[in-house]
Structures are given as C-alpha cells and as structure tokens.
Write a protein that holds these residues in place. Structure first.
Motif, PDB file in Angstrom:
ATOM      1  N   VAL A 151       0.869  -1.179   0.000  1.00  0.00           N
ATOM      2  CA  VAL A 151       0.000   0.000   0.000  1.00  0.00           C
ATOM      3  C   VAL A 151       0.905   1.227   0.000  1.00  0.00           C
ATOM      4  O   VAL A 151       1.627   1.480   0.960  1.00  0.00           O
ATOM      5  CB  VAL A 151      -0.939   0.014   1.228  1.00  0.00           C
ATOM      6  N   GLN A 152       0.839   1.993  -1.093  1.00  0.00           N
ATOM      7  CA  GLN A 152       1.660   3.194  -1.253  1.00  0.00           C
ATOM      8  C   GLN A 152       0.820   4.409  -0.881  1.00  0.00           C
ATOM      9  O   GLN A 152      -0.242   4.628  -1.468  1.00  0.00           O
ATOM     10  CB  GLN A 152       2.130   3.316  -2.710  1.00  0.00           C
ATOM     11  N   LEU A 153       1.287   5.199   0.092  1.00  0.00           N
ATOM     12  CA  LEU A 153       0.575   6.414   0.473  1.00  0.00           C
ATOM     13  C   LEU A 153       1.038   7.572  -0.393  1.00  0.00           C
ATOM     14  O   LEU A 153       2.238   7.754  -0.599  1.00  0.00           O
ATOM     15  CB  LEU A 153       0.827   6.760   1.949  1.00  0.00           C
ATOM     16  N   THR A 154       0.090   8.346  -0.916  1.00  0.00           N
ATOM     17  CA  THR A 154       0.405   9.565  -1.648  1.00  0.00           C
ATOM     18  C   THR A 154      -0.375  10.697  -0.992  1.00  0.00           C
ATOM     19  O   THR A 154      -1.540  10.528  -0.622  1.00  0.00           O
ATOM     20  CB  THR A 154       0.023   9.462  -3.134  1.00  0.00           C
ATOM     21  N   TYR A 155       0.279  11.819  -0.832  1.00  0.00           N
ATOM     22  CA  TYR A 155      -0.322  12.963  -0.145  1.00  0.00           C
ATOM     23  C   TYR A 155      -0.725  14.021  -1.154  1.00  0.00           C
ATOM     24  O   TYR A 155      -0.015  14.263  -2.125  1.00  0.00           O
ATOM     25  CB  TYR A 155       0.672  13.538   0.866  1.00  0.00           C
ATOM     26  N   GLN A 156      -1.866  14.663  -0.884  1.00  0.00           N
ATOM     27  CA  GLN A 156      -2.307  15.733  -1.762  1.00  0.00           C
ATOM     28  C   GLN A 156      -1.337  16.903  -1.638  1.00  0.00           C
ATOM     29  O   GLN A 156      -0.701  17.094  -0.603  1.00  0.00           O
ATOM     30  CB  GLN A 156      -3.727  16.176  -1.404  1.00  0.00           C
ATOM     31  N   GLN A 157      -1.206  17.665  -2.698  1.00  0.00           N
ATOM     32  CA  GLN A 157      -0.299  18.807  -2.688  1.00  0.00           C
ATOM     33  C   GLN A 157      -0.907  19.936  -1.861  1.00  0.00           C
ATOM     34  O   GLN A 157      -1.979  20.438  -2.176  1.00  0.00           O
ATOM     35  CB  GLN A 157      -0.046  19.294  -4.119  1.00  0.00           C
ATOM     36  N   THR A 158      -0.235  20.291  -0.794  1.00  0.00           N
ATOM     37  CA  THR A 158      -0.672  21.401   0.056  1.00  0.00           C
ATOM     38  C   THR A 158       0.546  22.226   0.435  1.00  0.00           C
ATOM     39  O   THR A 158       1.687  21.799   0.260  1.00  0.00           O
ATOM     40  CB  THR A 158      -1.337  20.898   1.355  1.00  0.00           C
ATOM     41  N   SER A 159       0.283  23.374   0.984  1.00  0.00           N
ATOM     42  CA  SER A 159       1.391  24.219   1.424  1.00  0.00           C
ATOM     43  C   SER A 159       1.943  23.766   2.764  1.00  0.00           C
ATOM     44  O   SER A 159       2.983  24.230   3.192  1.00  0.00           O
ATOM     45  CB  SER A 159       0.921  25.673   1.521  1.00  0.00           C
ATOM     46  N   PHE A 160       1.242  22.864   3.445  1.00  0.00           N
ATOM     47  CA  PHE A 160       1.704  22.455   4.774  1.00  0.00           C
ATOM     48  C   PHE A 160       2.202  21.025   4.825  1.00  0.00           C
ATOM     49  O   PHE A 160       2.375  20.466   5.885  1.00  0.00           O
ATOM     50  CB  PHE A 160       0.650  22.711   5.849  1.00  0.00           C
ATOM     51  N   GLY A 161       2.452  20.382   3.704  1.00  0.00           N
ATOM     52  CA  GLY A 161       3.261  19.183   3.641  1.00  0.00           C
ATOM     53  C   GLY A 161       2.689  17.873   4.114  1.00  0.00           C
ATOM     54  O   GLY A 161       1.513  17.623   4.019  1.00  0.00           O
ATOM     55  N   GLU A 162       3.578  17.025   4.637  1.00  0.00           N
ATOM     56  CA  GLU A 162       3.288  15.649   5.033  1.00  0.00           C
ATOM     57  C   GLU A 162       3.578  15.479   6.517  1.00  0.00           C
ATOM     58  O   GLU A 162       4.176  16.342   7.127  1.00  0.00           O
ATOM     59  CB  GLU A 162       4.172  14.697   4.223  1.00  0.00           C
ATOM     60  N   PRO A 163       3.187  14.337   7.090  1.00  0.00           N
ATOM     61  CA  PRO A 163       3.474  14.136   8.512  1.00  0.00           C
ATOM     62  C   PRO A 163       4.976  14.167   8.787  1.00  0.00           C
ATOM     63  O   PRO A 163       5.774  13.742   7.955  1.00  0.00           O
ATOM     64  CB  PRO A 163       2.913  12.739   8.822  1.00  0.00           C
ATOM     65  N   GLU A 164       5.327  14.656   9.972  1.00  0.00           N
ATOM     66  CA  GLU A 164       6.742  14.709  10.348  1.00  0.00           C
ATOM     67  C   GLU A 164       7.336  13.309  10.452  1.00  0.00           C
ATOM     68  O   GLU A 164       8.450  13.066  10.061  1.00  0.00           O
ATOM     69  CB  GLU A 164       6.901  15.421  11.690  1.00  0.00           C
ATOM     70  N   ASN A 165       6.559  12.375  11.001  1.00  0.00           N
ATOM     71  CA  ASN A 165       7.036  11.016  11.209  1.00  0.00           C
ATOM     72  C   ASN A 165       6.841  10.208   9.924  1.00  0.00           C
ATOM     73  O   ASN A 165       5.743  10.120   9.399  1.00  0.00           O
ATOM     74  CB  ASN A 165       6.261  10.369  12.363  1.00  0.00           C
ATOM     75  N   ALA A 166       7.910   9.624   9.420  1.00  0.00           N
ATOM     76  CA  ALA A 166       7.812   8.840   8.187  1.00  0.00           C
ATOM     77  C   ALA A 166       7.046   7.540   8.409  1.00  0.00           C
ATOM     78  O   ALA A 166       6.484   6.986   7.487  1.00  0.00           O
ATOM     79  CB  ALA A 166       9.201   8.533   7.654  1.00  0.00           C
ATOM     80  N   ARG A 167       7.017   7.044   9.638  1.00  0.00           N
ATOM     81  CA  ARG A 167       6.338   5.780   9.943  1.00  0.00           C
ATOM     82  C   ARG A 167       4.887   6.079  10.312  1.00  0.00           C
ATOM     83  O   ARG A 167       4.593   6.439  11.441  1.00  0.00           O
ATOM     84  CB  ARG A 167       7.065   5.057  11.060  1.00  0.00           C
ATOM     85  N   VAL A 168       4.004   5.897   9.328  1.00  0.00           N
ATOM     86  CA  VAL A 168       2.570   6.131   9.514  1.00  0.00           C
ATOM     87  C   VAL A 168       1.865   4.788   9.612  1.00  0.00           C
ATOM     88  O   VAL A 168       2.138   3.874   8.820  1.00  0.00           O
ATOM     89  CB  VAL A 168       2.001   6.967   8.345  1.00  0.00           C
ATOM     90  N   ARG A 169       0.948   4.648  10.560  1.00  0.00           N
ATOM     91  CA  ARG A 169       0.211   3.394  10.769  1.00  0.00           C
ATOM     92  C   ARG A 169      -0.819   3.209   9.653  1.00  0.00           C
ATOM     93  O   ARG A 169      -1.579   4.129   9.332  1.00  0.00           O
ATOM     94  CB  ARG A 169      -0.483   3.449  12.126  1.00  0.00           C
ATOM     95  N   VAL A 170      -0.836   2.001   9.071  1.00  0.00           N
ATOM     96  CA  VAL A 170      -1.810   1.635   8.038  1.00  0.00           C
ATOM     97  C   VAL A 170      -2.524   0.370   8.510  1.00  0.00           C
ATOM     98  O   VAL A 170      -1.884  -0.585   8.927  1.00  0.00           O
ATOM     99  CB  VAL A 170      -1.130   1.386   6.672  1.00  0.00           C
ATOM    100  N   GLU A 171      -3.854   0.392   8.462  1.00  0.00           N
ATOM    101  CA  GLU A 171      -4.656  -0.765   8.851  1.00  0.00           C
ATOM    102  C   GLU A 171      -5.288  -1.382   7.617  1.00  0.00           C
ATOM    103  O   GLU A 171      -5.739  -0.675   6.723  1.00  0.00           O
ATOM    104  CB  GLU A 171      -5.762  -0.366   9.823  1.00  0.00           C
ATOM    105  N   LEU A 172      -5.329  -2.714   7.600  1.00  0.00           N
ATOM    106  CA  LEU A 172      -5.925  -3.471   6.507  1.00  0.00           C
ATOM    107  C   LEU A 172      -6.983  -4.382   7.116  1.00  0.00           C
ATOM    108  O   LEU A 172      -6.687  -5.148   8.033  1.00  0.00           O
ATOM    109  CB  LEU A 172      -4.839  -4.292   5.810  1.00  0.00           C
ATOM    110  N   LYS A 173      -8.233  -4.269   6.629  1.00  0.00           N
ATOM    111  CA  LYS A 173      -9.333  -5.055   7.185  1.00  0.00           C
ATOM    112  C   LYS A 173      -9.911  -5.956   6.106  1.00  0.00           C
ATOM    113  O   LYS A 173     -10.159  -5.520   4.985  1.00  0.00           O
ATOM    114  CB  LYS A 173     -10.418  -4.122   7.719  1.00  0.00           C
ATOM    115  N   ASP A 174     -10.151  -7.254   6.455  1.00  0.00           N
ATOM    116  CA  ASP A 174     -10.722  -8.189   5.488  1.00  0.00           C
ATOM    117  C   ASP A 174     -12.236  -8.296   5.667  1.00  0.00           C
ATOM    118  O   ASP A 174     -12.831  -7.577   6.474  1.00  0.00           O
ATOM    119  CB  ASP A 174     -10.037  -9.559   5.563  1.00  0.00           C
TER     120      ASP A 174
END
Length: 128
Positions: free
Chosen positions: A29-52
């Motif tokens: 799962v590749q995260l892509t962030y919308q273009q904004t003037s205030f950027g991306e999260p400071e922490n590169a390790r973002v939690r991703v949940e996958l539900k079946d």
C-alpha cells in the motif's frame, strides 16, 4: 449390489481430495499525499490498517518511501490510515490531520497486489 456400489465409490471418493494449504500474498500500500502548502506528517512511519471481509485487522507502518507491506490470504480488503500532529514551532499553533481510505482491494496470487492510497490533509488553528 450395495457392497458393489460401495466398493466402486470408495476409490472415487478418495481421489476427490482438497488442497487445504492457503497461499499467502504480499500486498503493498503506497501512500500519496495531496499537494498542500503544509506538507506531510513529520514522522515517516505512519500506521496503516488493513481489514478483510471478516473484520480481521492487519497493521503495519510505512517505511521511508511511504509504503506499507502486508502478507495476507487472498481476498477483498479495505486499507485506511489516520494520523495527526501539532505544529507548535510558530506563534500560531496548527493541528494537521491526515486521513486516507481505499476500499475493494482484491488480493490474489496472480495479480500485482500493489495499490495507491490518497491521503487527505486538513489543517486547523489551535486557539490557546
């Protein structure tokens, strides 16, 4: 006659077996962030949940390339992420919320199993 039928059906039933082993698949799962003037999260390790379909939840964190990797059985999944942080480096404090969801992800042994999830970013001013 009954014994003859049982005698003839027995080898047929024994030949009809099932392969009970479950093949696991890697899902990226590749995260892509919308273009904004205030950027991306400071922490590169973002939690991703996958539900079946059975509401089982698998969890991973993104790497430096904003990619989360899962090893799961084939099926249909939903991926989601949510993160927040407060920027207090300036005189005005801001709370940044990062949210993303991707539904109907089909995972199978014969497909690429890589999806992109768009993450929306919102910003709110914190009044102190």
């Amino acid at each position: 006659m009954k014994r003859l039928c049982v005698f003839l059906l027995c080898p047929l039933l024994m030949a009809c077996g099932f392969d009970e082993s479950m093949e696991l698949c890697e899902l990226k799962v590749q995260l892509t962030y919308q273009q904004t003037s205030f950027g991306e999260p400071e922490n590169a390790r973002v939690r991703v949940e996958l539900k079946d379909q059975n509401a089982q939840i698998f969890v991973d964190s993104t790497d430096m390339n904003r990619m989360a990797r899962f090893i799961v059985p084939p099926g249909i999944y939903e991926a989601s992420t949510s993160a927040a942080y407060i920027d207090s480096t300036e005189t005005t404090w801001w709370r940044y919320n990062f949210n993303g969801i991707r539904s109907q992800i089909i995972v199978s042994p014969d497909s690429l199993n890589q999806v992109e999830m768009q993450v929306k970013v919102t910003r709110k001013r914190i009044v102190r």
